[in-house]
Design a protein around this motif. Structure first.
Motif, mmCIF file in Angstrom:
data_model
loop_
_atom_site.group_PDB
_atom_site.id
_atom_site.type_symbol
_atom_site.label_atom_id
_atom_site.label_comp_id
_atom_site.label_asym_id
_atom_site.label_seq_id
_atom_site.Cartn_x
_atom_site.Cartn_y
_atom_site.Cartn_z
ATOM 1 N N TYR A 74 0.778 -1.170 0.035
ATOM 2 C CA TYR A 74 -0.009 0.091 0.084
ATOM 3 C C TYR A 74 0.928 1.298 -0.057
ATOM 4 O O TYR A 74 2.105 1.153 0.230
ATOM 5 C CB TYR A 74 -0.772 -0.026 1.073
ATOM 6 C CG TYR A 74 -0.498 -0.326 2.328
ATOM 7 C CD1 TYR A 74 -0.396 -1.513 3.052
ATOM 8 C CD2 TYR A 74 0.220 0.945 3.143
ATOM 9 C CE1 TYR A 74 0.087 -1.581 4.497
ATOM 10 C CE2 TYR A 74 0.711 0.724 4.392
ATOM 11 C CZ TYR A 74 0.729 -0.612 5.082
ATOM 12 O OH TYR A 74 0.988 -0.932 6.304
ATOM 13 N N ARG A 175 -6.702 -0.841 3.457
ATOM 14 C CA ARG A 175 -6.635 0.702 4.126
ATOM 15 C C ARG A 175 -6.881 1.615 2.769
ATOM 16 O O ARG A 175 -6.742 1.067 1.617
ATOM 17 C CB ARG A 175 -5.116 0.965 4.461
ATOM 18 C CG ARG A 175 -4.797 -0.088 5.539
ATOM 19 C CD ARG A 175 -3.147 -0.182 5.346
ATOM 20 N NE ARG A 175 -2.728 -1.173 6.273
ATOM 21 C CZ ARG A 175 -2.311 -1.193 7.513
ATOM 22 N NH1 ARG A 175 -2.198 0.178 7.892
ATOM 23 N NH2 ARG A 175 -1.919 -2.055 8.353
ATOM 24 N N ASP A 244 -2.151 5.868 5.137
ATOM 25 C CA ASP A 244 -2.013 4.317 5.266
ATOM 26 C C ASP A 244 -2.574 3.750 6.589
ATOM 27 O O ASP A 244 -2.450 2.500 6.565
ATOM 28 C CB ASP A 244 -0.622 3.966 4.896
ATOM 29 C CG ASP A 244 0.518 4.722 5.970
ATOM 30 O OD1 ASP A 244 0.369 6.133 5.819
ATOM 31 O OD2 ASP A 244 1.054 3.970 6.643
ATOM 32 N N ASN A 245 -2.748 4.488 7.344
ATOM 33 C CA ASN A 245 -3.527 3.989 8.803
ATOM 34 C C ASN A 245 -4.917 4.067 9.048
ATOM 35 O O ASN A 245 -5.307 3.832 9.779
ATOM 36 C CB ASN A 245 -2.693 4.514 10.182
ATOM 37 C CG ASN A 245 -1.347 4.287 10.098
ATOM 38 O OD1 ASN A 245 -0.763 3.366 9.769
ATOM 39 N ND2 ASN A 245 -0.546 5.127 10.845
ATOM 40 N N ASP A 254 -3.863 0.051 13.594
ATOM 41 C CA ASP A 254 -2.708 0.554 13.591
ATOM 42 C C ASP A 254 -2.304 1.387 14.944
ATOM 43 O O ASP A 254 -2.136 2.732 14.786
ATOM 44 C CB ASP A 254 -1.832 1.222 12.390
ATOM 45 C CG ASP A 254 -1.568 0.397 11.281
ATOM 46 O OD1 ASP A 254 -1.891 -0.782 11.460
ATOM 47 O OD2 ASP A 254 -0.948 0.590 10.335
HETATM 48 MG MG MG Z 1 0.733 1.826 9.914
#
Ligand code: MG
Ligand code: AMP
Length: 486
Positions: A74, A175, A244-245, A254
């Motif tokens: 990702y 995600r 990305d989280n 995360d």
């Molecule tokens: Mg992360």
């Protein structure tokens, strides 16, 4: 399953790296139940093979295999800037159990590890394990934590620490960053496959839309609006709201340098790497909206496909405009509940905001102010509640307004209190409590991890034996140096 849809251009099929001499630290009873793992009276899996599987040392379990463990690619925006390719640098997806993906975090290096060693330290793994399950018990959408396995394997961070593996569960670990990765690399077929998978498995309500991709965008955005409203409701600061989280299912995910507000500062920054306060408590809703803009950008090619000839970017921009009112409605509903209000009055927003400002000005404890508000009575003029604030005059003025508002409610004081105590938790994972459990665990004593696990599984119950776990930290207990290092 998500991973059966992802090709090897966007993932790596790789087994976890063996973890030397693993041992159990904790198992979540509820998460184990969710995926059908039976536990003995010691709260550990009755099948001893689970230790090797959840440490990443074996893919075999009583003849059953996890044949194709994988790490996915990702990309994402970190602290407002495009970071390019990231990916599962230390999390490996083993497979699926009862519709939950099983992922091992800290399971060793992958193609996406970049400069990292693929491991997670005991300290951060304890925090992720405890907070995932605590958030679930609070009723907040989150990835789950099944187990925590330790090892004496040395890992270098600022100092030498030891490794641990936290096993996580979620219906999907997809995600926003997955969509961003495919868009940035022109992998539009992968984007389509991913969207089709999400719609089929997790957003079936989008199937009947004449523009399912647009419907998917709206639904993902709405779920994340709801999720961040819940964070605000318990004073949770995520700490690293990079795209990305951010989960495509609207789950908290995360867990890094997160923190709950103790002495309320609405501009509280829990991650010391975040010097500009981009991810401060009061900015989280705007940042989540910003992350949904990243998703919208990544979905432009999809919307172009389903609405040829139309301005896809414009369509998505309009859809993105629904986030603020959706968030606000969710937030208002939640905080009305926190104040014990079951009816709707025009000035409720102002009443709530003025309480938050009062808490901020007086650095009152976020959790305890709301929890104890249930003891305030409609008519009785005196209340100990005000003792939590230094500025008594301003507090009394607010209480007068609040009591006037309560007169519009038909419920009795007792009914309202019971209702509020199911919304306002007594126990949250305060940083100083986590820190104490970590320090003991670093000396091989896991009793405090297990005790916190137990207390936080019932956050709305009184639990008189654990009264001290509901207290705000003393000045010398406040944890100040949480960084991204994990
Ligand atoms: Mg992360
Ligand atoms: P995080 O800040 O934990 O969300 O991580 C951001 C990115 O760095 C993700 O792609 C992680 O997989 C990767 N990462 C973080 N720590 C490590 C590590 N120790 N080894 C390999 N990759 C890591």
């Amino acid at each position: 399953m998500a991973f059966s849809l992802i090709g090897d251009d966007t993932c790596q099929f790789i087994a976890p790296s063996p973890l030397p001499d693993p041992y159990w630290i904790a198992v979540s009873t509820e998460a184990a139940e969710l995926v059908g793992i039976s536990l003995g009276s010691n709260q550990l899996p009755t099948d001893p093979d689970w230790l090797a599987v959840l440490a990443g040392n074996s893919a075999e379990l009583g003849g059953r295999l996890f044949p194709k463990p994988m790490a996915t690619a990702y990309s994402g925006h970190q602290f407002g800037h495009w970071a390019g390719q990231l990916g599962d640098g230390r999390a490996i997806l083993l497979g699926e159990l009862k519709h939950q993906e099983l992922q091992l975090k800290g399971a060793g290096m992958t193609r996406y590890s970049r400069m990292g060693d693929g491991r997670a330290v005991l300290r951060s793994s304890i925090r992720e394990f405890l907070c995932s399950e605590a958030m679930h018990a609070l009723g907040i959408p989150t990835t789950r934590a099944l187990s925590l396995v330790g090892s004496k394997q040395a890992v270098r961070r600022e100092t030498m620490e030891t490794a641990a593996v936290c096993s996580r569960l979620a219906p999907s670990f997809i995600r926003i960053g997955h969509f961003e990765h495919y868009a940035a690399n022109g992998l539009h077929v992968r984007s389509q496959e991913l969207a089709a998978y999400l719609i089929e498995a997790h957003y079936p309500e989008c199937q009947s839309s004449s523009t399912p991709y647009l419907a998917l965008f709206k639904a993902i955005s709405a779920r994340n609006a709801r999720c961040v409203a819940h964070w605000q409701g318990v004073g949770f600061c995520h700490g690293v709201l990079n795209s990305d989280n951010i989960s495509a299912l609207g789950l908290t995910m995360d867990y890094g340098p997160f923190g709950f507000l103790d002495h309320t500062a609405l501009d509280h920054i829990c991650n010391h790497t975040d010097s500009g306060g981009r991810y401060a408590y009061h900015r989280q809703p705007k940042i989540m909206h910003w992350n949904m803009a990243c998703l919208a950008n990544a979905m432009v090619p999809l919307v172009e496909m389903e609405s040829p000839g139309d301005d896809a970017a414009d369509i998505l921009r309009t859809a993105l405009g629904a986030f603020p009112p959706e968030y606000e409605a969710e937030w208002l509903g939640l905080f009305r509940g926190k104040l014990g209000l079951q009816t709707v009055a025009p000035d409720d927003m102002e009443l709530i905001e003025s309480l938050l400002q009062l808490m901020h000005a007086n650095r009152a404890d976020f959790t305890n102010v709301f929890r104890s508000l249930s003891a305030v009575q409609k008519k009785d003029g005196h209340s100990n509640w005000r003792d939590q604030f230094l500025d008594r005059d301003a507090t009394d003025a607010w209480l007068t307004q609040y009591r006037t508002r309560l007169m519009q409610e038909s419920s009795s004081d007792a009914e309202r209190a019971a209702h509020m105590n199911r919304i306002n938790p007594k126990f949250i994972l305060r940083n100083h409590l986590a820190q104490r459990a970590i320090e003991m665990a670093q000396g091989d004593d896991f009793t405090e991890v297990n005790r916190l696990q137990l207390i936080l599984s019932r956050p709305f119950d009184e639990q008189p034996a654990f009264e001290q776990y509901a207290l705000a930290p003393l000045p010398d207990e406040v944890v100040t140096d949480l960084s991204c290092s994990s």
